[in-house]
Design an enzyme around this catalytic site. Structure first.
Site, short mmCIF file in Angstrom:
data_model
loop_
_atom_site.label_atom_id
_atom_site.label_comp_id
_atom_site.label_asym_id
_atom_site.label_seq_id
_atom_site.Cartn_x
_atom_site.Cartn_y
_atom_site.Cartn_z
N LYS A 1 -10.35 -5.50 -5.49
CA LYS A 1 -11.09 -4.30 -5.90
C LYS A 1 -10.16 -3.24 -6.46
CE LYS A 1 -13.08 -5.07 -1.88
NZ LYS A 1 -13.90 -5.12 -0.68
N LYS B 1 -4.10 -11.82 -7.45
CA LYS B 1 -5.41 -12.19 -6.90
C LYS B 1 -6.51 -11.27 -7.41
CE LYS B 1 -5.62 -9.22 -2.94
NZ LYS B 1 -6.30 -8.94 -1.72
N LYS C 1 0.83 -1.22 0.00
CA LYS C 1 0.00 0.00 0.00
C LYS C 1 0.85 1.25 0.00
CE LYS C 1 -4.23 -2.03 1.54
NZ LYS C 1 -4.88 -2.59 2.72
#
Ligand code: TYM
Length: 330
Positions: free
Chosen positions: A197, A194, A111
């Site tokens: 979103k 994976k 992140k």
């Protein structure tokens, strides 16, 4: 009865990864365990500080969870920010978490790379907040996908540190849980990694997605030039499509396509048509239920209120217990 806790961030609609990694377990676990499932709205602020419509996203997620089969009569369904005990225990547990170990967490590093201008302290202490979500109910089992494994390991570290420091066995050690044994990782449609979103618009298939859009996305899924010799190992993008098929299609159907791959007669176009059809059929009942629930907003509001009240009971008990143990019980 053994306690179970799990949460999902309201950063977008539920996708197939959320379903097979987490929600499918919620539905089974609610029959056997004392379950608490929640919308992790505070966590979503670490990446989406100005969610345009957080309230709508929270309600949407509650609706989708119920549409999938989470039964508020059996499981407690609530919203993280409705429990004021969570930030209180989070503050206390921040004193037990070390900067170095938090900096080594893979999701933090990912992140921080994705949002270099917003490497906030909440992002760093994300695993502390997540641990508190779990231990505030003194839960032992946490149904999550494979991507959350490290966070559960951190939770065990914090629990052990607390129990050791204060010479107590107040908190049980929670473990990541999946009914099949192995934790699940559902791949996306973009050929690598994976389903998620934040992995790009065409990576994830949403449970509430319109069938036409599902077909379009699956048609665009990345493949390769096709097998060139019999019994070869599929490349990652093709293996991913087989993995999605394993999740939604009948075993005979998957076998038929695997055989066609093995003898080099496979046509990816046919595989995609079949996969899209099976995803659409699998998600159809969920879409219908979402539409029904959308027509009764009061129902969701009441579930949220009742869920918070129930979840607060254990949260309060735990917080009081902790304050007592660490000498803040005056
Ligand atoms: P989140 O919102 O990213 O995802 C929700 C759940 O879906 C699972 N999942 C997947 N499983 C398999 N394959 C995938 N492609 C896939 N994508 C998502 C996740 O593993 C997760 O179970 N940190 C959590 C939210 C959270 C939480 C908690 C979970 C906050 N507090 C306490 C458990 C307990 C998260 O970001 O999930």
């Amino acid at each position: 009865m053994e306690k179970v806790v799990s949460g999902i961030r309201p950063t977008g609609p539920l996708h197939l990864g959320n379903y097979f990694g987490a929600v499918r377990n919620f539905i089974r676990m609610q029959e056997e365990y004392d379950c608490r499932f929640f919308v992790a709205d505070l966590h979503s602020l670490t990446t989406h500080p100005k969610a345009d419509d957080l309230q709508a996203n929270v309600n949407r997620l509650l609706t989708e969870l119920i549409a999938c089969g989470v039964d508020p009569e059996k499981a407690t369904l609530f919203v993280q920010s409705d429990l004021e005990e969570i930030p209180q225990l989070y503050l206390i547990f921040n004193m037990l978490a070390y900067k170095g170990e938090l900096e080594r967490v893979v999701t933090f590093k990912e992140k921080a790379r994705k949002q270099p201008n917003n490497v906030n302290a909440g992002l760093l202490t994300y695993p502390v907040l997540m641990s508190v979500d779990i231990i505030i109910h003194r839960a032992a089992k946490v149904p999550v996908g494979k991507d959350q494994e490290q966070h559960l390991e951190m939770t065990r570290n914090f629990v052990n540190r607390f129990n050791h420091l204060y010479q107590t066995d107040f908190f049980p050690e929670p473990e990541a849980f999946n009914f099949g044994g192995q934790l699940v990782k559902i791949p996306g449609l973009d050929g690598s990694g994976k389903m998620g979103k934040s992995e790009g618009a065409n990576n994830a298939v949403y449970l509430g997605e319109d069938p036409k859009s599902i077909t379009k996305k699956v048609k665009r899924a990345v493949t390769d030039a096709g097998p060139t010799e019999p019994n070869s190992t599929p490349s990652e993008p093709v293996a991913n499509l087989f993995a999605l098929m394993d999740a939604v299609s009948a075993p005979e159907t998957v076998q038929q396509f695997r055989d066609a791959y093995a003898d080099c007669s496979i046509r990816y176009g046919d595989l995609k048509v079949q996969l899209a059809e099976d995803i659409i059929a699998f998600t159809a009942p969920i879409r219908e239920r979402i539409a029904e629930l959308d027509a009764q907003p009061d129902f969701i509001r009441n579930i949220r209120r009742a869920g918070a009240e129930k979840a607060r009971q254990t949260a309060r008990e735990t917080l009081e217990g902790v304050k007592e143990i660490i000498g803040l019980g005056y």
